[in-house]
Design a protein around this motif. Structure first.
Motif, mmCIF file in Angstrom:
data_model
loop_
_atom_site.group_PDB
_atom_site.id
_atom_site.type_symbol
_atom_site.label_atom_id
_atom_site.label_comp_id
_atom_site.label_asym_id
_atom_site.label_seq_id
_atom_site.Cartn_x
_atom_site.Cartn_y
_atom_site.Cartn_z
ATOM 1 N N TRP A 123 0.823 -1.207 0.000
ATOM 2 C CA TRP A 123 0.000 0.000 0.000
ATOM 3 C C TRP A 123 0.860 1.261 0.000
ATOM 4 C CZ3 TRP A 123 0.142 3.683 3.797
ATOM 5 C CH2 TRP A 123 0.734 3.339 5.007
ATOM 6 N N GLN A 124 2.086 1.197 0.609
ATOM 7 C CA GLN A 124 2.983 2.349 0.608
ATOM 8 C C GLN A 124 3.532 2.588 -0.797
ATOM 9 O OE1 GLN A 124 5.636 0.992 3.703
ATOM 10 N NE2 GLN A 124 4.790 2.476 5.158
ATOM 11 N N ARG A 125 3.830 1.515 -1.509
ATOM 12 C CA ARG A 125 4.302 1.654 -2.891
ATOM 13 C C ARG A 125 3.221 2.276 -3.769
ATOM 14 N NH1 ARG A 125 8.095 -3.454 -4.493
ATOM 15 N NH2 ARG A 125 9.450 -3.256 -2.699
ATOM 16 N N LYS A 126 1.996 1.808 -3.610
ATOM 17 C CA LYS A 126 0.894 2.342 -4.413
ATOM 18 C C LYS A 126 0.654 3.816 -4.098
ATOM 19 C CE LYS A 126 -1.511 -2.001 -5.115
ATOM 20 N NZ LYS A 126 -2.695 -2.799 -4.810
ATOM 21 N N ALA A 127 0.693 4.164 -2.820
ATOM 22 C CA ALA A 127 0.474 5.557 -2.420
ATOM 23 C C ALA A 127 1.583 6.461 -2.962
ATOM 24 C CB ALA A 127 0.395 5.667 -0.906
ATOM 25 N N THR A 128 2.830 5.992 -2.889
ATOM 26 C CA THR A 128 3.954 6.778 -3.396
ATOM 27 C C THR A 128 3.858 6.938 -4.910
ATOM 28 O OG1 THR A 128 5.335 5.978 -1.602
ATOM 29 C CG2 THR A 128 6.465 6.919 -3.502
ATOM 30 N N GLY A 129 3.526 5.849 -5.598
ATOM 31 C CA GLY A 129 3.366 5.915 -7.051
ATOM 32 C C GLY A 129 2.253 6.868 -7.453
ATOM 33 N N ALA A 130 1.123 6.788 -6.760
ATOM 34 C CA ALA A 130 -0.003 7.674 -7.077
ATOM 35 C C ALA A 130 0.355 9.134 -6.817
ATOM 36 C CB ALA A 130 -1.217 7.278 -6.250
ATOM 37 N N ALA A 131 1.042 9.394 -5.719
ATOM 38 C CA ALA A 131 1.437 10.778 -5.394
ATOM 39 C C ALA A 131 2.385 11.335 -6.455
ATOM 40 C CB ALA A 131 2.087 10.826 -4.016
ATOM 41 N N SER A 132 3.343 10.530 -6.904
ATOM 42 C CA SER A 132 4.286 11.019 -7.917
ATOM 43 C C SER A 132 3.580 11.219 -9.255
ATOM 44 C CB SER A 132 5.463 10.059 -8.064
ATOM 45 O OG SER A 132 5.021 8.802 -8.535
ATOM 46 N N GLY A 133 2.638 10.321 -9.586
ATOM 47 C CA GLY A 133 1.878 10.478 -10.827
ATOM 48 C C GLY A 133 1.037 11.741 -10.830
ATOM 49 N N PHE A 134 0.340 12.020 -9.714
ATOM 50 C CA PHE A 134 -0.455 13.243 -9.620
ATOM 51 C C PHE A 134 0.432 14.488 -9.656
ATOM 52 C CE2 PHE A 134 -3.958 10.646 -7.668
ATOM 53 C CZ PHE A 134 -4.877 10.906 -8.672
ATOM 54 N N SER A 135 1.585 14.426 -9.008
ATOM 55 C CA SER A 135 2.500 15.578 -9.016
ATOM 56 C C SER A 135 2.941 15.905 -10.430
ATOM 57 C CB SER A 135 3.724 15.289 -8.147
ATOM 58 O OG SER A 135 3.348 15.110 -6.812
ATOM 59 N N LEU A 136 3.305 14.873 -11.195
ATOM 60 C CA LEU A 136 3.736 15.098 -12.573
ATOM 61 C C LEU A 136 2.577 15.604 -13.419
ATOM 62 C CD1 LEU A 136 5.948 14.950 -14.687
ATOM 63 C CD2 LEU A 136 5.269 12.594 -15.123
ATOM 64 N N LYS A 137 1.408 15.047 -13.232
ATOM 65 C CA LYS A 137 0.230 15.459 -14.003
ATOM 66 C C LYS A 137 -0.056 16.945 -13.819
ATOM 67 C CE LYS A 137 -3.845 15.025 -16.055
ATOM 68 N NZ LYS A 137 -3.832 15.693 -17.295
ATOM 69 N N PHE A 138 0.047 17.429 -12.577
ATOM 70 C CA PHE A 138 -0.225 18.842 -12.327
ATOM 71 C C PHE A 138 0.937 19.744 -12.751
ATOM 72 C CE2 PHE A 138 -3.289 16.941 -9.302
ATOM 73 C CZ PHE A 138 -4.431 17.419 -9.920
ATOM 74 N N ALA A 139 2.145 19.190 -12.870
ATOM 75 C CA ALA A 139 3.295 19.982 -13.305
ATOM 76 C C ALA A 139 3.275 20.206 -14.823
ATOM 77 C CB ALA A 139 4.598 19.302 -12.900
ATOM 78 N N LEU A 140 2.685 19.278 -15.556
ATOM 79 C CA LEU A 140 2.624 19.408 -17.010
ATOM 80 C C LEU A 140 1.503 20.366 -17.402
ATOM 81 C CD1 LEU A 140 3.057 15.651 -17.969
ATOM 82 C CD2 LEU A 140 4.765 17.451 -18.166
ATOM 83 N N ASP A 141 1.759 21.154 -18.428
ATOM 84 C CA ASP A 141 0.750 22.093 -18.906
ATOM 85 C C ASP A 141 -0.415 21.346 -19.543
ATOM 86 O OD1 ASP A 141 1.921 24.480 -18.186
ATOM 87 O OD2 ASP A 141 3.036 24.691 -20.052
ATOM 88 N N THR A 142 -1.608 21.798 -19.258
ATOM 89 C CA THR A 142 -2.792 21.288 -19.933
ATOM 90 C C THR A 142 -3.054 22.198 -21.113
ATOM 91 O OG1 THR A 142 -3.693 20.482 -17.847
ATOM 92 C CG2 THR A 142 -5.235 20.760 -19.668
ATOM 93 N N ARG A 143 -3.205 21.606 -22.267
ATOM 94 C CA ARG A 143 -3.440 22.396 -23.475
ATOM 95 C C ARG A 143 -4.936 22.504 -23.746
ATOM 96 N NH1 ARG A 143 1.488 20.591 -23.083
ATOM 97 N NH2 ARG A 143 3.139 21.313 -24.426
ATOM 98 N N HIS A 144 -5.312 23.628 -24.366
ATOM 99 C CA HIS A 144 -6.701 23.889 -24.704
ATOM 100 C C HIS A 144 -6.779 24.342 -26.153
ATOM 101 C CE1 HIS A 144 -7.764 23.633 -20.470
ATOM 102 N NE2 HIS A 144 -6.721 24.406 -20.214
ATOM 103 N N ALA A 145 -7.956 24.273 -26.722
ATOM 104 C CA ALA A 145 -8.152 24.759 -28.087
ATOM 105 C C ALA A 145 -7.772 26.232 -28.143
ATOM 106 C CB ALA A 145 -9.603 24.566 -28.503
ATOM 107 N N GLY A 146 -7.023 26.604 -29.148
ATOM 108 C CA GLY A 146 -6.592 27.994 -29.310
ATOM 109 C C GLY A 146 -5.215 28.294 -28.754
ATOM 110 N N ASP A 147 -4.610 27.375 -27.992
ATOM 111 C CA ASP A 147 -3.261 27.585 -27.481
ATOM 112 C C ASP A 147 -2.260 27.550 -28.631
ATOM 113 O OD1 ASP A 147 -4.364 27.629 -24.975
ATOM 114 O OD2 ASP A 147 -3.488 25.737 -24.311
ATOM 115 N N VAL A 148 -1.174 28.295 -28.489
ATOM 116 C CA VAL A 148 -0.125 28.368 -29.512
ATOM 117 C C VAL A 148 1.187 27.910 -28.894
ATOM 118 C CG1 VAL A 148 1.177 29.925 -31.022
ATOM 119 C CG2 VAL A 148 -1.275 30.257 -30.718
#
Length: 162
Positions: free
Chosen positions: A107-132
């Motif tokens: 469960w500690q491995r899963k929690a650590t993996g999930a936390a790192s995945g969410f951290s990376l997801k929020f660090a990456l830019d989300t693109r939207h229609a009209g972005d350049v």
């Protein structure tokens, strides 16, 4: 400054206008006069980005070769493809870090993996229609050897007319 313009179709069908030119020290002020139609009313951000990249190169008296690629505004489908790619990257990171985490309890491995995945997801830019997307590469020969710099920027769509 002599400019060479071409076009390039990249990943997910994103269409780029590519401009190549050489900047001499006396041409630095002319960087503020370059106009990139695909950037719309945010063309000044592209000018600032190019000027910052040139200043970062510390070219002094040497010529600086620059290539600037500016995409057309992203469509909704193209933006979604980029976002899906970011999701896949975050999921892969979560799996790798979760398996590599040095604890005995699963469960500690899963929690650590999930936390790192969410951290990376929020660090990456989300693109939207009209972005350049703007990409700048610069090269300078001489001095301590060849110098190279590569930078990208995402101009977010703020809504309204472009």
């Amino acid at each position: 400054m002599k400019q060479e313009r071409t076009h390039y179709r990249g990943h997910f069908g994103v269409y780029f206008s590519v401009t190549r030119f050489t900047v001499m020290p006396e041409d630095r002020l002319a960087l503020r006069t370059l106009h990139f139609c695909d950037a719309g009313c945010d063309y000044w951000r592209v000018q600032d980005f190019i000027t910052e990249t040139y200043d970062r190169m510390l070219a002094q008296k040497r010529p600086c070769e620059m290539v600037v690629a500016v995409s057309r505004p992203l469509t909704r489908d193209q933006a979604q493809l980029f976002n899906d790619q970011n999701d896949a990257l975050a999921l892969a990171t979560a799996g790798i870090i979760g398996k590599a985490f040095p604890v005995l309890k699963p469960w500690q491995r899963k929690a650590t993996g999930a936390a790192s995945g969410f951290s990376l997801k929020f660090a990456l830019d989300t693109r939207h229609a009209g972005d350049v997307i703007v990409a700048v590469q610069a090269w300078v020969e001489g001095g301590i050897g060849q110098q190279h710099s590569s930078r990208t920027m995402l101009i977010k769509n703020t809504g309204g007319a472009q």
